[in-house]
Design a protein around this motif. Structure first.
Motif, PDB file in Angstrom:
ATOM      1  N   ILE A 121       0.875  -1.173   0.000  1.00 13.76           N
ATOM      2  CA  ILE A 121       0.000   0.000   0.000  1.00 13.76           C
ATOM      3  C   ILE A 121       0.911   1.222   0.000  1.00 13.76           C
ATOM      4  CG2 ILE A 121      -1.814   1.266   1.217  1.00 13.76           C
ATOM      5  CD1 ILE A 121      -2.533  -1.379   2.636  1.00 13.76           C
ATOM      6  N   ALA A 122       0.601   2.185  -0.868  1.00 17.71           N
ATOM      7  CA  ALA A 122       1.419   3.403  -0.943  1.00 17.71           C
ATOM      8  C   ALA A 122       0.532   4.627  -1.045  1.00 17.71           C
ATOM      9  CB  ALA A 122       2.373   3.345  -2.135  1.00 17.71           C
ATOM     10  N   THR A 130       5.115   7.360  -1.225  1.00 20.36           N
ATOM     11  CA  THR A 130       5.507   6.902   0.110  1.00 20.36           C
ATOM     12  C   THR A 130       4.886   5.532   0.367  1.00 20.36           C
ATOM     13  OG1 THR A 130       5.536   9.178   0.924  1.00 20.36           O
ATOM     14  CG2 THR A 130       5.475   7.423   2.576  1.00 20.36           C
ATOM     15  N   GLN A 131       5.735   4.529   0.548  1.00 20.83           N
ATOM     16  CA  GLN A 131       5.211   3.192   0.846  1.00 20.83           C
ATOM     17  C   GLN A 131       4.754   3.157   2.303  1.00 20.83           C
ATOM     18  OE1 GLN A 131       7.514  -0.091  -0.695  1.00 20.83           O
ATOM     19  NE2 GLN A 131       6.846  -1.418   0.985  1.00 20.83           N
ATOM     20  N   LEU A 132       3.505   2.741   2.523  1.00 18.47           N
ATOM     21  CA  LEU A 132       2.928   2.720   3.863  1.00 18.47           C
ATOM     22  C   LEU A 132       3.140   1.387   4.572  1.00 18.47           C
ATOM     23  CD1 LEU A 132      -0.465   4.540   3.156  1.00 18.47           C
ATOM     24  CD2 LEU A 132       1.683   5.541   3.963  1.00 18.47           C
ATOM     25  N   GLN A 179      -3.969   6.460   7.750  1.00 20.50           N
ATOM     26  CA  GLN A 179      -3.403   7.545   6.957  1.00 20.50           C
ATOM     27  C   GLN A 179      -4.462   8.600   6.691  1.00 20.50           C
ATOM     28  OE1 GLN A 179      -0.212   8.241   5.682  1.00 20.50           O
ATOM     29  NE2 GLN A 179      -1.264  10.153   5.205  1.00 20.50           N
ATOM     30  N   PRO A 180      -4.296   9.820   7.243  1.00 23.37           N
ATOM     31  CA  PRO A 180      -5.198  10.915   6.870  1.00 23.37           C
ATOM     32  C   PRO A 180      -5.048  11.227   5.386  1.00 23.37           C
ATOM     33  CG  PRO A 180      -3.931  11.457   8.849  1.00 23.37           C
ATOM     34  CD  PRO A 180      -3.309  10.234   8.250  1.00 23.37           C
ATOM     35  N   LEU A 181      -6.149  11.607   4.751  1.00 21.41           N
ATOM     36  CA  LEU A 181      -6.141  11.888   3.323  1.00 21.41           C
ATOM     37  C   LEU A 181      -6.390  13.362   3.054  1.00 21.41           C
ATOM     38  CD1 LEU A 181      -8.210   8.794   2.139  1.00 21.41           C
ATOM     39  CD2 LEU A 181      -5.730   9.098   1.966  1.00 21.41           C
ATOM     40  N   ILE A 187      -4.117   6.613  -3.339  1.00 22.51           N
ATOM     41  CA  ILE A 187      -3.678   5.425  -2.623  1.00 22.51           C
ATOM     42  C   ILE A 187      -3.520   4.313  -3.657  1.00 22.51           C
ATOM     43  CG2 ILE A 187      -4.314   3.623  -0.956  1.00 22.51           C
ATOM     44  CD1 ILE A 187      -3.539   6.125   0.481  1.00 22.51           C
ATOM     45  N   LEU A 188      -2.336   3.711  -3.684  1.00 14.15           N
ATOM     46  CA  LEU A 188      -2.051   2.603  -4.585  1.00 14.15           C
ATOM     47  C   LEU A 188      -1.919   1.323  -3.765  1.00 14.15           C
ATOM     48  CD1 LEU A 188      -1.160   1.442  -7.391  1.00 14.15           C
ATOM     49  CD2 LEU A 188       1.200   2.022  -6.718  1.00 14.15           C
TER      50      LEU A 188
END
Length: 245
Positions: A121-122, A130-132, A179-181, A187-188
């Motif tokens: 998930i990024a 940014t890779q999460l 993750q706040p958006l 989001i990938l």
């Protein structure tokens, strides 16, 4: 918020062991689930489809909007699915079946996610990737221990060995994140069939291109296939805009 998803067999595999879908619960909260199966010829695709559809159907019966409730639901539901698939994988027909899983709940202006395995998930924000998630893989453990560089890990012969998956005997150690958006974020979510074939810069260029969301997803899959398509490829791309949320 707009969501586009696509799965593809790739160019080298005889069947697609990835599975992906999106669901809404009774409070209209969207859940996305992506799984990359493993095991025998049939077992992998059954494990991934089971994990996604089981979690999706359970989600559809809930009315959760509270993040703590959703987090607790994810932990319980994913572990229950782990034990279910492990029990089935103990039979001769489905010996060794298992799957990675990414579960994402989009609640107003945040995404809550659970991660097991080496799908990713990024977040793409302001032109930055940014890779999460952190891969549950042998090579990633070696990278974190300072024994391999990321470049060495990318070509390591054991890079496909994962350290956690749905279907294992022991309880999972599920990674959770929030993750706040912001408006303009993407989001990938993707299986390793994309990660191993397309580098971050090329993914960024496709995602930031002036194209429709579905075309971007198709272009990501095409890029993985053009690079060799050595594995199944599954991509979810979410475009977040505040006025649409």
């Amino acid at each position: 918020m707009e969501i586009s998803l696509l799965t593809d067999i790739g160019r080298k595999r005889s069947n697609n062991q990835d599975f992906v879908n999106q669901y809404k619960n009774q409070s209209d909260v969207t859940l996305v689930v992506l799984a990359d199966g493993m095991g025998g010829h049939r077992a992998g695709n059954i494990a991934s489809e089971m994990a996604v559809t089981d979690l999706g159907s359970q989600w559809a019966d809930t009315d959760y909007t509270d993040l703590e409730q959703i987090r607790d639901w994810m932990l319980v539901a994913i572990e229950a699915e782990n034990q279910k698939i492990h029990a089935l994988g103990a039979t001769e027909e489905f010996s060794g079946m298992g799957t990675t899983i990414e579960v994402l709940a989009f609640v107003q202006d945040v995404v809550l996610y659970a991660h097991v395995g080496d799908s990713r998930i990024a977040l793409i924000r302001d032109g930055e990737y940014t890779q999460l998630t952190s891969d549950h893989s042998l090579v990633n453990e070696l990278v974190k221990a300072g024994q391999l560089t990321e470049e060495e890990a990318a070509v390591h012969p054991q890079k496909n060995i994962i350290t956690q998956s749905i279907g294992q005997a022991s309880p999972l150690d599920i990674d959770l994140g929030i993750q706040p958006l912001q408006s303009g974020d993407f989001i990938l979510v993707n299986s390793d069939g994309l990660s191993n074939m397309v580098n971050r810069q090329d993914k960024l260029e496709i995602i930031l291109s002036d194209k429709m969301l579905q075309e971007k997803v198709e272009n990501l899959v095409e890029a993985a296939n053009e690079a060799g398509g050595l594995d199944n490829i599954t991509v979810v791309l979410v475009a977040y805009n505040e006025e649409d949320a």
